[in-house]
Design an enzyme around this catalytic site. Structure first.
Site, mmCIF file in Angstrom:
data_model
loop_
_atom_site.group_PDB
_atom_site.id
_atom_site.type_symbol
_atom_site.label_atom_id
_atom_site.label_comp_id
_atom_site.label_asym_id
_atom_site.label_seq_id
_atom_site.Cartn_x
_atom_site.Cartn_y
_atom_site.Cartn_z
ATOM 1 N N TRP A 195 0.861 -1.193 0.000
ATOM 2 C CA TRP A 195 0.000 0.000 0.000
ATOM 3 C C TRP A 195 0.890 1.234 0.000
ATOM 4 O O TRP A 195 1.844 1.343 0.764
ATOM 5 C CB TRP A 195 -0.979 -0.002 1.169
ATOM 6 C CG TRP A 195 -0.436 -0.308 2.532
ATOM 7 C CD1 TRP A 195 0.797 -0.030 3.047
ATOM 8 C CD2 TRP A 195 -1.149 -0.964 3.578
ATOM 9 N NE1 TRP A 195 0.902 -0.465 4.337
ATOM 10 C CE2 TRP A 195 -0.287 -1.046 4.696
ATOM 11 C CE3 TRP A 195 -2.446 -1.474 3.705
ATOM 12 C CZ2 TRP A 195 -0.670 -1.613 5.907
ATOM 13 C CZ3 TRP A 195 -2.821 -2.046 4.896
ATOM 14 C CH2 TRP A 195 -1.946 -2.114 5.982
ATOM 15 N N ARG A 199 -2.246 6.099 0.867
ATOM 16 C CA ARG A 199 -3.498 5.348 0.793
ATOM 17 C C ARG A 199 -4.066 5.104 2.186
ATOM 18 O O ARG A 199 -3.350 5.073 3.191
ATOM 19 C CB ARG A 199 -3.279 4.011 0.079
ATOM 20 C CG ARG A 199 -2.805 4.136 -1.360
ATOM 21 C CD ARG A 199 -3.820 4.825 -2.233
ATOM 22 N NE ARG A 199 -3.436 4.820 -3.635
ATOM 23 C CZ ARG A 199 -4.019 5.530 -4.582
ATOM 24 N NH1 ARG A 199 -5.019 6.336 -4.263
ATOM 25 N NH2 ARG A 199 -3.610 5.467 -5.832
ATOM 26 N N GLY A 200 -5.386 4.861 2.224
ATOM 27 C CA GLY A 200 -6.083 4.748 3.501
ATOM 28 C C GLY A 200 -5.550 3.655 4.393
ATOM 29 O O GLY A 200 -5.409 3.840 5.615
ATOM 30 N N GLU A 243 -17.561 3.164 2.468
ATOM 31 C CA GLU A 243 -17.705 2.446 1.200
ATOM 32 C C GLU A 243 -18.856 1.458 1.264
ATOM 33 O O GLU A 243 -19.533 1.214 0.258
ATOM 34 C CB GLU A 243 -16.406 1.723 0.854
ATOM 35 C CG GLU A 243 -15.269 2.621 0.422
ATOM 36 C CD GLU A 243 -14.372 3.085 1.542
ATOM 37 O OE1 GLU A 243 -13.296 3.623 1.254
ATOM 38 O OE2 GLU A 243 -14.749 2.916 2.727
ATOM 39 N N ASP A 318 3.507 -3.777 -14.202
ATOM 40 C CA ASP A 318 2.494 -2.878 -13.649
ATOM 41 C C ASP A 318 1.661 -2.244 -14.752
ATOM 42 O O ASP A 318 1.875 -2.470 -15.939
ATOM 43 C CB ASP A 318 3.165 -1.804 -12.787
ATOM 44 C CG ASP A 318 2.321 -1.423 -11.584
ATOM 45 O OD1 ASP A 318 1.127 -1.168 -11.771
ATOM 46 O OD2 ASP A 318 2.854 -1.405 -10.461
#
EC number: 4.1.1.98
Length: 519
Positions: A195, A199-200, A243, A318
């Site tokens: 991560w 990011r959260g 979410e 990627d």
């Protein structure tokens, strides 16, 4: 059509001819990637591999390989063009939730209350005996090698979990964070949690490490959630909305959740009808870590999170079309695996566009437009070309009102949503230029841009660490091009007038067109 779980969605896609079952043995090592890539580039269906070589779990790929399937996942049944238009309605909903307009009349106040009630009514509910826990692996039964985890490209470091919906919670937060982060398989029960720092999930982890140093950090990873929940995790949902609530709004029914079963992880909740759930912890580092391999970047040394187990991740192919550099990320140790009977493993690959993330980017582009227009009313259209790796280039159409206006819009886009923090190039055009037509955009650049006057360069800004073109990892420059017509104060010359045919002549030729038989 609303879908209660992934199986319901698969059934709906199959009925519409949007899913093909593959009964022949196909290997998760490279073969699935090649097959999915060819099908996606042809605009083909989602693929359900019923007999993955060496494994008993079916594999679902290319689920969101067309804008239509993205829209279907959000509850909109339409062809690609109409689906994209419908996604703007979802963007308007998010815009209203993010920044509601103050009511001007009693009727407006009623609409605002109705919206608030709709959100409240979609608060998730917890259920007992959930389908996602019909089967539980624990102890020595926990073996991630039993799952058909894809190895996507020949130069990849190993198998990679790609569609894992990661559930975390920060120590000072009531709502959970859902994020999709790739995870490298490095052992029977170990994955590297990649991560990025902003990011959260990474933010939650760092806050936990600061408040509870030396304590294991609980994490759950969901494989095969319902489409509304998966798409909710990649949509810019307002911070005031979870979410799970947003997924309920898309689905038209409250999201059913289940508490995880592992002690210490049971404060986290996962979709009750998910196919597979991984439960476990990021543990503190025990003893001195092994030295970094020669030529590898140094281990993280600063911050409370550095005291947790880390491993060197990558390289992997990627979404840029290149293999990324290696980097250190936390290690996720899986304590339990729960699943439904006859579970389905959901997977994807990333590569040179178009790939599934690029298609998602095209669809979510339409969700972004109303959010941007709410903040910048002068923006009339916005496009993230998939060739730009989903977010690295943006074309902005605007209604220009004064000299220097285009530059204001550039900086506004860079700073407004986190999703555009890594956008390297912004081209701003007038309303007469179709942002989705490269021929028109290039015409505007070559006829309305003076490179010295209309190019904006900003140095030392945040850049995706995967961007090897930047001089140092995570820090690079951005470029804006003002391809609008220039106003007084921006030029000393008489500006060119675009050529346009007389309207009456065009109308007459329209009639002649049919008479001549050219249509």
């Amino acid at each position: 059509m609303k879908y209660k779980d992934l199986r319901d969605f698969i059934h709906g896609l199959e009925q519409r001819g949007e899913l093909r079952r593959v009964t022949q043995p196909v290997s998760p090592v490279l073969e699935m990637t090649e097959l999915c890539d060819r099908v996606l580039r042809a605009g083909g269906p989602a693929l359900l591999f019923d007999a993955p070589a060496g494994h008993r779990f079916p594999v679902l790929g290319n689920l969101f390989g067309t804008p239509r399937r993205v829209a279907l996942g959000m509850g909109v049944d339409a062809d690609d063009e109409a689906a994209l238009a419908s996604l703007r309605d979802i963007g308007r909903l998010l815009s209203a939730l993010k920044e509601p307009d103050p009511p001007k009349r009693l009727k407006d106040a009623g609409k605002l209350l109705s919206l608030a009630k709709a959100v409240w009514d979609m608060s998730p509910k917890t259920v007992s005996a959930p389908p996602c826990q019909e089967i539980v692996w624990e102890g020595d039964d926990v073996d991630l090698h039993k799952l058909p985890i894809q190895t996507c490209w020949p130069g990849d470091a190993g198998p990679l979990l790609t569609w894992g919906l990661t559930v975390t919670r920060g120590p000072n937060k009531t709502r959970q964070n859902l994020g999709i982060y790739r995870q490298q398989l490095i052992g029977r029960n170990k994955l590297i949690m990649r991560w990025l720092a902003h990011r959260g999930g990474a933010l939650d982890f760092r806050e936990f490490a600061l408040k509870h140093p030396g304590q294991p950090y609980p994490v759950a990873v969901v494989l095969g959630a319902d489409p509304a929940t998966m798409l909710g995790a990649v949509t810019p949902v307002p911070d005031s909305l979870s979410e799970y609530q947003f997924a309920g709004l898309l689905r038209g029914a409250r999201t059913e959740l289940a508490k995880c079963v592992t002690p210490g992880v049971d404060a986290l909740q996962v979709p009750a009808r998910a196919e597979i759930v991984l439960e476990g912890f990021i543990h503190p580092q025990q003893g001195a870590p092994a030295p970094a391999p020669e030529g590898a970047p140094p281990r993280p040394a600063a911050g409370a999170a550095a005291g947790y187990e880390h491993a060197l991740e990558g390289p992997y192919g990627d979404h840029t079309g290149y293999y990324n550099e290696q980097e250190w990320f936390p290690v996720f140790t899986v304590e339990r695996i729960t699943m439904r009977r006859d579970a389905i493993y959901h997977s994807t690959y990333t590569g040179k566009p178009p790939d599934e993330p690029a298609v998602l980017g095209v669809a979510l582009n339409e969700v972004f437009v109303p959010l941007l227009q709410k903040q910048f009313a002068e923006i009339t259209d916005f496009y993230l070309p998939p060739e730009g790796c989903s977010y690295r280039m943006a074309i902005v159409q605007m209604k220009k009102s004064y000299a220097g206006h285009a530059k204001r819009v550039m900086f506004g886009v860079w700073s407004f949503l986190r999703q555009f923090m890594y956008t390297k190039f912004i081209v701003v055009v007038d309303e007469d230029v179709n942002v989705r037509d490269w021929k028109e955009v290039i015409w505007a650049i070559t006829t309305r841009v003076d490179p010295a006057r209309d190019t904006v360069l900003v140095e030392n800004t945040p850049i995706d660490y995967l961007d090897f073109a930047s001089p140092v990892a995570g820090l690079g420059s951005k470029m804006g091009l003002d391809a609008t017509n220039k106003w007084p104060g921006e030029t000393q010359r008489e500006w060119g007038r675009p050529i346009e045919m007389d309207a009456a002549v065009k109308a007459r030729v329209d009639r002649l067109w049919t008479e001549i038989g050219l249509s």
